[in-house]
Every structure is written in C-alpha cells, then in structure tokens.
Design a protein around this motif. Structure first.
Motif, PDB file in Angstrom:
ATOM      1  N   MET A  59      82.410  79.874  37.423  1.00 27.62           N
ATOM      2  CA  MET A  59      82.103  81.308  36.773  1.00 27.62           C
ATOM      3  C   MET A  59      83.473  81.286  35.688  1.00 27.62           C
ATOM      4  SD  MET A  59      82.504  83.389  39.976  1.00 27.62           S
ATOM      5  CE  MET A  59      80.750  83.404  40.223  1.00 27.62           C
ATOM      6  N   SER A  60      82.251  82.596  35.307  1.00 28.36           N
ATOM      7  CA  SER A  60      83.080  82.731  34.200  1.00 28.36           C
ATOM      8  C   SER A  60      84.289  83.181  33.944  1.00 28.36           C
ATOM      9  CB  SER A  60      82.358  84.312  33.614  1.00 28.36           C
ATOM     10  OG  SER A  60      82.213  85.433  34.526  1.00 28.36           O
ATOM     11  N   CYS A 114      81.344  81.940  29.374  1.00 27.10           N
ATOM     12  CA  CYS A 114      80.617  81.572  30.849  1.00 27.10           C
ATOM     13  C   CYS A 114      79.382  79.952  30.790  1.00 27.10           C
ATOM     14  CB  CYS A 114      79.052  83.140  30.450  1.00 27.10           C
ATOM     15  SG  CYS A 114      79.820  83.973  30.972  1.00 27.10           S
ATOM     16  N   LYS A 115      79.281  80.446  31.644  1.00 29.30           N
ATOM     17  CA  LYS A 115      79.036  78.381  31.724  1.00 29.30           C
ATOM     18  C   LYS A 115      77.470  78.925  31.924  1.00 29.30           C
ATOM     19  CE  LYS A 115      79.189  73.973  33.788  1.00 29.30           C
ATOM     20  NZ  LYS A 115      80.735  73.491  34.928  1.00 29.30           N
ATOM     21  N   LEU A 124      78.964  67.279  40.122  1.00 36.54           N
ATOM     22  CA  LEU A 124      80.285  68.523  39.026  1.00 36.54           C
ATOM     23  C   LEU A 124      79.634  69.294  38.632  1.00 36.54           C
ATOM     24  CD1 LEU A 124      81.202  64.610  39.164  1.00 36.54           C
ATOM     25  CD2 LEU A 124      82.208  66.118  40.730  1.00 36.54           C
ATOM     26  N   LYS A 164      79.255  72.676  39.357  1.00 35.75           N
ATOM     27  CA  LYS A 164      80.825  73.870  39.478  1.00 35.75           C
ATOM     28  C   LYS A 164      80.933  75.020  38.210  1.00 35.75           C
ATOM     29  CE  LYS A 164      83.274  70.262  42.197  1.00 35.75           C
ATOM     30  NZ  LYS A 164      84.908  69.043  42.257  1.00 35.75           N
ATOM     31  N   GLY A 165      81.228  75.644  38.956  1.00 38.74           N
ATOM     32  CA  GLY A 165      81.858  77.136  37.953  1.00 38.74           C
ATOM     33  C   GLY A 165      80.257  77.434  37.340  1.00 38.74           C
ATOM     34  N   GLN A 176      78.062  73.469  46.738  1.00 39.03           N
ATOM     35  CA  GLN A 176      79.142  74.128  46.240  1.00 39.03           C
ATOM     36  C   GLN A 176      79.589  75.863  46.003  1.00 39.03           C
ATOM     37  OE1 GLN A 176      81.002  72.528  43.109  1.00 39.03           O
ATOM     38  NE2 GLN A 176      79.416  70.585  43.682  1.00 39.03           N
ATOM     39  N   TYR A 182      76.941  78.167  46.589  1.00 40.12           N
ATOM     40  CA  TYR A 182      75.863  79.337  45.645  1.00 40.12           C
ATOM     41  C   TYR A 182      74.687  79.081  46.271  1.00 40.12           C
ATOM     42  CZ  TYR A 182      79.199  78.495  41.431  1.00 40.12           C
ATOM     43  OH  TYR A 182      79.870  78.896  40.851  1.00 40.12           O
ATOM     44  N   MET A 220      81.000  83.611  46.740  1.00 40.21           N
ATOM     45  CA  MET A 220      80.873  82.641  45.826  1.00 40.21           C
ATOM     46  C   MET A 220      81.887  81.824  44.996  1.00 40.21           C
ATOM     47  SD  MET A 220      76.782  83.449  45.096  1.00 40.21           S
ATOM     48  CE  MET A 220      76.930  83.425  43.700  1.00 40.21           C
ATOM     49  N   ASP A 223      83.997  79.520  42.979  1.00 41.07           N
ATOM     50  CA  ASP A 223      85.602  79.917  42.610  1.00 41.07           C
ATOM     51  C   ASP A 223      85.803  80.941  42.245  1.00 41.07           C
ATOM     52  OD1 ASP A 223      86.533  76.873  43.305  1.00 41.07           O
ATOM     53  OD2 ASP A 223      86.122  76.319  41.090  1.00 41.07           O
ATOM     54  N   PRO A 224      87.646  81.553  42.802  1.00 39.83           N
ATOM     55  CA  PRO A 224      87.318  82.864  42.137  1.00 39.83           C
ATOM     56  C   PRO A 224      87.214  83.359  41.135  1.00 39.83           C
ATOM     57  CG  PRO A 224      89.300  82.429  43.185  1.00 39.83           C
ATOM     58  CD  PRO A 224      88.144  80.836  42.844  1.00 39.83           C
ATOM     59  N   GLN A 225      86.595  84.417  40.220  1.00 39.46           N
ATOM     60  CA  GLN A 225      87.199  84.674  38.826  1.00 39.46           C
ATOM     61  C   GLN A 225      87.993  83.773  38.097  1.00 39.46           C
ATOM     62  OE1 GLN A 225      84.241  87.399  37.472  1.00 39.46           O
ATOM     63  NE2 GLN A 225      85.239  85.983  35.533  1.00 39.46           N
ATOM     64  N   ASN A 227      86.532  74.545  34.741  1.00 43.39           N
ATOM     65  CA  ASN A 227      85.294  74.044  34.263  1.00 43.39           C
ATOM     66  C   ASN A 227      85.524  74.044  33.307  1.00 43.39           C
ATOM     67  OD1 ASN A 227      84.744  75.258  37.441  1.00 43.39           O
ATOM     68  ND2 ASN A 227      85.345  77.142  36.822  1.00 43.39           N
ATOM     69  N   GLN A 264      87.147  75.312  30.254  1.00 38.16           N
ATOM     70  CA  GLN A 264      87.530  76.536  29.551  1.00 38.16           C
ATOM     71  C   GLN A 264      88.985  76.457  28.927  1.00 38.16           C
ATOM     72  OE1 GLN A 264      85.321  78.520  29.234  1.00 38.16           O
ATOM     73  NE2 GLN A 264      83.999  78.929  30.452  1.00 38.16           N
ATOM     74  N   ALA A 310      86.761  65.790  37.149  1.00 40.87           N
ATOM     75  CA  ALA A 310      85.878  66.621  38.288  1.00 40.87           C
ATOM     76  C   ALA A 310      85.895  64.816  38.359  1.00 40.87           C
ATOM     77  CB  ALA A 310      84.897  66.909  37.133  1.00 40.87           C
TER      78      ALA A 310
END
Lengths: 195, 160
Positions: free
Chosen positions: A1-2, A13-14, A91, A94-95, A127, A129, B1, B3-5, B38, B40, B65
């Motif tokens: 997720m961003s 963003c990823k 892994l 993820k995100g 995951q 998605y 969808m 994790d949450p933002q 993630n 960041q 991870a």
C-alpha cells in the motif's frame, strides 16, 4: 500500500517487476538506474548470488517529481524469477501498489511465462490482492532475439485482459521507460480514486 | 485489499520523533529509525547524514519479511526481535505491534542489555501512537489528498 506522509509531503509507492527467470527484470531496473539523474534516484541494491542471479530482490528508489506539492517517490523491486524462490517472491509482493510483468518473448520460454503469470496471480491472492484490480502492465522483452513469438501470440496468452503492454529490449532500453511510466500513471490514477 | 493505507500526519509524526530522539539518547546509540513493514522510512534520528537510510529501510523490511516467513514455517507467530553483531556496529531490530519496525544501531559505547531495556519502553509508547494513528486513518470522511488531482497533473509528471 502506498504511504502518504503529510509531514514530509511525500507519497511513496511500491512497484514490483515480476516474471520468469532470466526474463530481464533486473536489466530493466539497471537501465532505469543508469539513465536517471543522480538527484532523482537512490542507490540500487541487488541481493544476488555469485552468478548474478537475483537471490531475494533488487531495489531502486526513484523520485518522479511533485504533484500538488507532494513529492512522488516510487520504490521499484524485482522478485527472484527462479521457480524455487517462491517463498521470497511472496514476501516481496507485500504492500505492492503496481505490478510489471516482464515476459520473455523467446518461443522456448512461453511455458515459463505462463507458469510465472499463474504464480503471480496465486501469490497475490494469498496476500489478499487480485491482479485484475491492481495497476498492472506487461512488457514483452527480448524483441531483438531470433526465435521469438509474435506480439499477438504473447498478448493472447499473457494479456487476455488487455492491460497496457509494451515491446521491450531491456538491454538497450527499448520500452523500459514506457513500461515504467505506464505503471506509475496507473498507480497515481488509482490513488486519485482513493485506492 | 491487503494492509490498510499508511498515512502519517504532523501530530503523530512529532510524537514518534520525540520517542525516537529520546531512545537515541537513553540507549547511548548512534542511529535509531522506524520503518513500516513495506520498507518505507517513517522517522530517523542520530548520525544519519552519511547513511543511506532509504536502502537500510528497504533491507530491514526485507529482513523482517524473511524472518517472518521462517517463523510461519515453524508455526511461530513472529520473531519479533533480531540482533546482528558486527566488529564495530551492532543492529537491534524490533517489530512493534506487527506493523512497524524499530531499528537501533549502536557501538561499544552501549550494550545489548541497555538497548533491549530502552527499546521495550519505546515500543509500548510507539504502539499507543500507531494505534491512534490507525484509528485516525480509518475515520470515515478523510479524503485522500490525491482525490483532486487531475489526469493532467499526472501527465505533467512525465513530460520530460
């Protein structure tokens, strides 16, 4: 997720480059790294084996500029393409905010492409998605090699939902930035929609 | 969808930065930083001028991870703490509330015992802050700052 950081006025963003072994995921990132201004990129990290096969991931942070006062930063990752590194691939997804599927255009690699795309769908589903709901583009790489499948054939097999797709020769940079721009645009459009 | 933002506001950022700054001093450490799962970077403190914090953040998340993947195979929930000992620098990595990662880099001026002790307290405080942040993010009616961007804004980003 961003990740939206109001304090730093940044949006992160990823993007993950996925595809079968030796399709050119790392080569895409290397080309982007070589052709990007030093102020717009961070260090590229490759966790690779001694024979330069991706072991865990490659990572390249990029800044694309500002939108409405927010810096847009993209973190590009590749997955290890070799089949037995599946645990690592999961892994890295993820995100994820956007996916580039790099296909190897060689006729001998058609099965590997299909298998990798199936694997992408399965791993994303694990995951939570769905590939069809994610910003997603396809690159048909290695168009300069002999013995390659036609784009029409590849499209039919690998891109039935007709997401944006590009012909590429990652080694010389053909299609590399078109692919990146397309997925980055889709990611930002998704953010606009509040995704 | 998924994790949450993840969103960071000024108020919570300042609270987090206060915890991080204090941990840096109380643990006699060189660098303290917080990363989300993630990769960041959220906050950092200490001798970071010559440190590639973006890469460190990404690798820390990769590390957590991978360790989380191993834990799953062993039917463990998580391995919440990791410690890497080098000749000069040591790294202590702690998962906070299964959401963010607290990293402390220290040398011989500190000790693992002291770092563990101080990290524990910081963790409790960070947990409270991140839980409040998550509630705030999930409050209905909070629009994304990107809701109003236009296709033209996006196109302009790519006009080289």
């Amino acid at each position: 997720m961003s990740f939206i950081n109001y304090m730093a006025r940044e949006i992160n963003c990823k993007i993950v480059y996925y595809g079968p072994g030796l399709c050119g995921k790392t080569t895409n990132l290397q080309y982007i790294y070589e052709r990007t201004n030093p102020e717009a990129k961070g260090k590229m990290i490759s966790l690779a084996t001694e024979t330069e096969r991706t072991l865990f991931f490659d990572f390249l942070p990029l800044s694309l500029g500002e939108i409405r006062g927010f810096k847009t930063r993209f973190h590009l990752y590749t997955v290890p393409g070799q089949v037995f590194y599946d645990a690592s691939r999961k892994l890295i997804l993820k995100g994820v905010d956007g996916v580039v599927f790099v296909a190897d255009s060689q006729i001998g690699r058609i099965e590997a492409n299909i298998e990798s795309l199936e694997n992408l769908r399965t791993n994303l589903a694990e995951q939570g998605y769905a590939l069809d709901k994610l910003p997603y583009v396809v690159q048909y790489n290695k168009r300069d090699l002999p013995e390659i499948a036609s784009v029409e054939e590849l499209r039919q097999l690998l891109n039935p939902t007709q997401v944006p797709d590009f012909e590429g020769v990652a080694r010389t940079g053909i299609g590399v930035f078109d692919t990146l721009k397309a997925v980055a645009k889709l990611v930002l459009t998704e953010l606009k929609r509040g995704g | 969808m998924g994790d949450p933002q993840m969103v960071m506001y000024e108020e919570e950022f300042n609270q987090i930065q206060t915890v991080v700054d204090r941990l840096l001093k109380e643990a006699n450490s060189k660098v303290v930083f917080i990363v989300d799962k993630n990769g960041q970077l959220i906050a950092a403190s200490g001798e970071i001028d010559n440190l590639d914090t973006t890469s460190l953040a990404s690798l820390t998340a990769g590390n957590i991870a991978a360790t989380g993947g191993m834990a799953k195979l062993l039917k463990e929930n998580e391995f919440a703490t990791q410690f890497h000992e080098g000749e000069n620098a040591n790294i202590h990595i702690q998962l906070v509330g299964n959401r963010v990662i607290l990293v402390v880099i220290f040398d011989s001026k500190s000790s693992l015992g002291l770092v563990r002790l101080r990290v524990k307290r910081a963790c409790d405080e960070l947990n409270v802050i991140f839980e409040a942040l998550l509630r705030k993010v999930n409050t209905p009616g909070r629009d994304s700052p990107f809701a109003e961007i236009t296709d033209e804004d996006i196109d302009n980003l790519f006009n080289d």
